[in-house]
Design a protein around this motif. Structure first.
Motif, mmCIF file in Angstrom:
data_model
loop_
_atom_site.group_PDB
_atom_site.id
_atom_site.type_symbol
_atom_site.label_atom_id
_atom_site.label_comp_id
_atom_site.label_asym_id
_atom_site.label_seq_id
_atom_site.Cartn_x
_atom_site.Cartn_y
_atom_site.Cartn_z
ATOM 1 N N VAL A 188 0.856 -1.174 0.000
ATOM 2 C CA VAL A 188 0.000 0.000 0.000
ATOM 3 C C VAL A 188 0.894 1.225 0.000
ATOM 4 O O VAL A 188 1.873 1.294 0.745
ATOM 5 C CB VAL A 188 -0.922 0.025 1.233
ATOM 6 C CG1 VAL A 188 -1.673 1.346 1.324
ATOM 7 C CG2 VAL A 188 -1.911 -1.140 1.193
ATOM 8 N N THR A 189 0.603 2.193 -0.840
ATOM 9 C CA THR A 189 1.363 3.442 -0.861
ATOM 10 C C THR A 189 0.685 4.439 0.057
ATOM 11 O O THR A 189 -0.441 4.877 -0.210
ATOM 12 C CB THR A 189 1.452 4.016 -2.286
ATOM 13 O OG1 THR A 189 2.040 3.038 -3.149
ATOM 14 C CG2 THR A 189 2.293 5.285 -2.305
ATOM 15 N N VAL A 190 1.344 4.769 1.171
ATOM 16 C CA VAL A 190 0.757 5.720 2.114
ATOM 17 C C VAL A 190 0.883 7.135 1.559
ATOM 18 O O VAL A 190 1.699 7.418 0.669
ATOM 19 C CB VAL A 190 1.434 5.620 3.500
ATOM 20 C CG1 VAL A 190 1.225 4.232 4.087
ATOM 21 C CG2 VAL A 190 2.920 5.966 3.424
ATOM 22 N N GLY A 191 0.060 8.027 2.079
ATOM 23 C CA GLY A 191 0.065 9.397 1.583
ATOM 24 C C GLY A 191 1.425 10.051 1.636
ATOM 25 O O GLY A 191 1.821 10.777 0.710
ATOM 26 N N ALA A 192 2.181 9.802 2.709
ATOM 27 C CA ALA A 192 3.489 10.441 2.877
ATOM 28 C C ALA A 192 4.480 10.032 1.789
ATOM 29 O O ALA A 192 5.450 10.754 1.526
ATOM 30 C CB ALA A 192 4.047 10.126 4.257
ATOM 31 N N ALA A 193 4.257 8.866 1.185
ATOM 32 C CA ALA A 193 5.154 8.403 0.121
ATOM 33 C C ALA A 193 4.875 9.105 -1.200
ATOM 34 O O ALA A 193 5.708 9.072 -2.117
ATOM 35 C CB ALA A 193 5.015 6.888 -0.056
ATOM 36 N N ARG A 194 3.732 9.769 -1.315
ATOM 37 C CA ARG A 194 3.347 10.410 -2.576
ATOM 38 C C ARG A 194 3.822 11.872 -2.568
ATOM 39 O O ARG A 194 3.033 12.820 -2.605
ATOM 40 C CB ARG A 194 1.841 10.293 -2.763
ATOM 41 C CG ARG A 194 1.341 8.846 -2.717
ATOM 42 C CD ARG A 194 -0.169 8.769 -2.872
ATOM 43 N NE ARG A 194 -0.573 9.263 -4.202
ATOM 44 C CZ ARG A 194 -1.807 9.621 -4.527
ATOM 45 N NH1 ARG A 194 -2.770 9.569 -3.608
ATOM 46 N NH2 ARG A 194 -2.082 10.050 -5.736
ATOM 47 N N THR A 195 5.124 12.040 -2.543
ATOM 48 C CA THR A 195 5.717 13.364 -2.338
ATOM 49 C C THR A 195 5.363 14.354 -3.443
ATOM 50 O O THR A 195 5.238 15.560 -3.182
ATOM 51 C CB THR A 195 7.239 13.252 -2.221
ATOM 52 O OG1 THR A 195 7.745 12.517 -3.350
ATOM 53 C CG2 THR A 195 7.637 12.527 -0.941
ATOM 54 N N GLU B 262 2.647 14.805 -4.718
ATOM 55 C CA GLU B 262 1.308 15.327 -4.471
ATOM 56 C C GLU B 262 1.291 16.448 -3.440
ATOM 57 O O GLU B 262 0.340 17.229 -3.399
ATOM 58 C CB GLU B 262 0.383 14.196 -3.997
ATOM 59 C CG GLU B 262 0.208 13.062 -4.980
ATOM 60 C CD GLU B 262 -0.492 13.531 -6.249
ATOM 61 O OE1 GLU B 262 -1.412 14.353 -6.135
ATOM 62 O OE2 GLU B 262 -0.102 13.073 -7.341
ATOM 63 N N TYR B 263 2.312 16.493 -2.565
ATOM 64 C CA TYR B 263 2.218 17.480 -1.486
ATOM 65 C C TYR B 263 3.427 18.390 -1.306
ATOM 66 O O TYR B 263 3.279 19.501 -0.791
ATOM 67 C CB TYR B 263 1.905 16.787 -0.146
ATOM 68 C CG TYR B 263 2.978 15.858 0.381
ATOM 69 C CD1 TYR B 263 4.001 16.336 1.197
ATOM 70 C CD2 TYR B 263 2.952 14.500 0.107
ATOM 71 C CE1 TYR B 263 4.963 15.475 1.715
ATOM 72 C CE2 TYR B 263 3.909 13.634 0.617
ATOM 73 C CZ TYR B 263 4.910 14.124 1.418
ATOM 74 O OH TYR B 263 5.857 13.285 1.929
ATOM 75 N N LEU B 264 4.616 17.986 -1.734
ATOM 76 C CA LEU B 264 5.780 18.862 -1.547
ATOM 77 C C LEU B 264 5.610 20.218 -2.235
ATOM 78 O O LEU B 264 5.956 21.253 -1.649
ATOM 79 C CB LEU B 264 7.060 18.162 -2.029
ATOM 80 C CG LEU B 264 7.586 17.032 -1.142
ATOM 81 C CD1 LEU B 264 8.841 16.417 -1.746
ATOM 82 C CD2 LEU B 264 7.866 17.518 0.280
ATOM 83 N N PRO C 95 -4.551 10.898 -0.274
ATOM 84 C CA PRO C 95 -4.989 9.535 0.051
ATOM 85 C C PRO C 95 -3.890 8.503 -0.177
ATOM 86 O O PRO C 95 -2.883 8.746 -0.859
ATOM 87 C CB PRO C 95 -6.153 9.304 -0.925
ATOM 88 C CG PRO C 95 -6.522 10.656 -1.439
ATOM 89 C CD PRO C 95 -5.264 11.461 -1.419
ATOM 90 N N CYS C 96 -4.125 7.322 0.383
ATOM 91 C CA CYS C 96 -3.278 6.161 0.085
ATOM 92 C C CYS C 96 -3.623 5.626 -1.304
ATOM 93 O O CYS C 96 -4.688 5.907 -1.846
ATOM 94 C CB CYS C 96 -3.520 5.048 1.100
ATOM 95 S SG CYS C 96 -3.317 5.496 2.823
ATOM 96 N N GLU C 97 -2.726 4.836 -1.838
ATOM 97 C CA GLU C 97 -3.002 4.097 -3.063
ATOM 98 C C GLU C 97 -2.920 2.608 -2.765
ATOM 99 O O GLU C 97 -2.111 2.160 -1.953
ATOM 100 C CB GLU C 97 -1.990 4.462 -4.164
ATOM 101 C CG GLU C 97 -2.165 5.868 -4.715
ATOM 102 C CD GLU C 97 -1.220 6.161 -5.868
ATOM 103 O OE1 GLU C 97 -0.089 5.612 -5.862
ATOM 104 O OE2 GLU C 97 -1.590 6.933 -6.762
ATOM 105 N N GLY C 98 -3.800 1.816 -3.403
ATOM 106 C CA GLY C 98 -3.790 0.371 -3.218
ATOM 107 C C GLY C 98 -4.491 -0.083 -1.962
ATOM 108 O O GLY C 98 -4.287 -1.221 -1.513
ATOM 109 N N TYR C 99 -5.352 0.769 -1.377
ATOM 110 C CA TYR C 99 -6.034 0.436 -0.134
ATOM 111 C C TYR C 99 -7.534 0.575 -0.320
ATOM 112 O O TYR C 99 -8.012 1.481 -1.015
ATOM 113 C CB TYR C 99 -5.572 1.380 0.979
ATOM 114 C CG TYR C 99 -6.366 1.276 2.262
ATOM 115 C CD1 TYR C 99 -6.232 0.163 3.096
ATOM 116 C CD2 TYR C 99 -7.251 2.277 2.642
ATOM 117 C CE1 TYR C 99 -6.966 0.056 4.268
ATOM 118 C CE2 TYR C 99 -7.985 2.183 3.823
ATOM 119 C CZ TYR C 99 -7.839 1.069 4.622
ATOM 120 O OH TYR C 99 -8.562 0.974 5.783
#
Length: 397
Positions: free
Chosen positions: A33-40, A42-44, A228-232
């Motif tokens: 599962v890709t957590v939101g924090a890993a989707r840099t 999208e938010y950096l 959001p997460c991905e794969g969840y």
């Protein structure tokens, strides 16, 4: 930096995939599962040029890197860390007041939100930031305090015109909804929103719902965005890679938590001070029990109930993870201890109502109602909440 601390608290359970007979969807390990924090990406970009405060703890990991390190290494101006119950490193006892300090590896100031003085951050801290980033692993129970702290931060953000960005993580108890909706006259530090005990939502979904339902102070709305997460999905059995707090060490403990936490409002030990917290229960005066344990003073449980007393009771480690999930909230354990000890109205403390969220359930237990009969009384709450939450869900049910 922080990764070394997190590694010390790694869950003592496998992270392999398997069939989930309770829910019908394959289990997913943390790396599936890709957590939101890993989707840099999208938010950096939306954090650049802003003063950022991070609400997190030892669970805010992306692989072997903490979100704090990712932000700093990406050139984000992190001006403060907000720490919850158990502290930024996740080692303090339940309910232990945690003072403010400085994160030694990074030099970023830590503002404790669990110091026993007030809810929420100081005005001085709020004046020095532009956006609050939330990245912390919740376990999906109304009395688990991380979401309460998030709501406090949303209230402060709404009052001061600041932004809130939630980097979402899966809910390990997100497969179902169970328990009564909180009667708000019992609102407290272990219950902040009118939601069931097991709400089945992630922190980002709860944040959206708190905003949308007008649950913030005076009906205010925070400037909220989420990644959001991905794969969840809500059918996913997500295995936590890191223990979220000192006494929730295994997935079985996390799945039993909706049923065993009520012992916190009784003289019965639920295993704090042993290597099996939330997976056993017992008391020195319980009768006819083959299982025994003795709580000791240990890190994360310095003064546990029944300290140094030999307890007789029940070992719930024979309950499979699938059984623990399928039973949801099972008051049979509390009822068993209540009937065994024969203490009458000395068994429950007022904390019980704060945990269960309703004022009539203690009387039902005292009147001899079964766990099944009591569960039936909150079935309408469960159905009503499932419909009420639907507009705020980010993931398929």
């Amino acid at each position: 930096m922080i990764a070394a601390v997190a590694a010390m608290l790694t869950m003592a359970c496998s992270a392999g995939a398997g069939t989930n007979p309770a829910q019908g969807e394959p289990e997913k390990a943390a790396d599936e599962v890709t957590v939101g924090a890993a989707r840099t990406a999208e938010y950096l970009p939306q954090l650049r040029g802003k003063r950022v405060a991070l609400f997190s703890n030892h669970t805010g990991m992306v692989g072997d890197r903490h979100t704090l390190d990712i932000l700093i290494d990406s050139g984000i101006n992190v001006v403060n860390i907000f720490s919850p119950e158990h502290g930024f490193r996740g080692t303090a006892d339940a309910g232990e007041h945690v003072g403010s300090s400085v994160d030694e590896p990074t030099g970023v100031p830590i503002a404790s939100l669990y110091d026993g003085k007030k809810r929420g951050p100081s005005q001085e801290v709020m004046d020095g930031l532009d956006v609050i980033v939330v990245d912390i692993q919740d376990v999906g129970l109304r009395y688990y305090t991380y979401y309460c702290t998030m709501v406090d931060l949303m209230n402060a953000a709404a009052a001061n015109g600041k932004e809130v960005l939630v980097l979402d993580r899966p809910n390990p108890n997100g497969m179902y909804v169970d328990g009564p909706i909180l009667d708000m006259k019992y609102a407290s530090g272990v219950g902040r929103l009118p939601i069931p005990v097991v709400h089945g939502m992630t922190l980002a979904e709860l944040a959206l719902m708190a905003n949308g339902e007008g649950w913030l102070k005076d009906g205010a709305k925070a400037k909220l965005s989420v990644v959001p997460c991905e794969g969840y999905t809500h059918a996913t059995r997500y295995r936590l890679p890191i223990a979220p707090s000192p006494n929730l060490r295994t997935m079985r403990a996390i799945y039993l938590y909706p049923s065993t936490c009520y012992f916190e409002a009784t003289p019965v030990s639920l295993g704090r001070g042993t290597d099996m917290p939330f997976e056993v229960y017992g008391h020195p005066d319980m009768k006819g029990r083959d299982f025994e344990f003795t709580p000791r003073s240990v890190p994360g449980a310095k003064n546990p109930p029944q300290l140094d007393n030999l307890c007789h009771g029940v070992d719930l480690r024979a309950v499979s993870e699938e059984e623990a999930i399928a039973q949801g909230i099972n008051l049979a354990y509390v009822i068993d201890a209540y009937r065994d000890l024969g203490m009458g109205d000395k068994f429950f403390r007022n904390f019980f109502e704060l945990l269960i969220g309703r004022g009539d359930i203690r009387a039902m237990i005292e009147d001899g109602k079964s766990a099944e009969e009591i569960k039936a009384t909150w079935a309408p709450d469960v159905e009503r909440f499932r419909e009420q939450r639907r507009p705020y869900l980010l993931y398929a049910e």
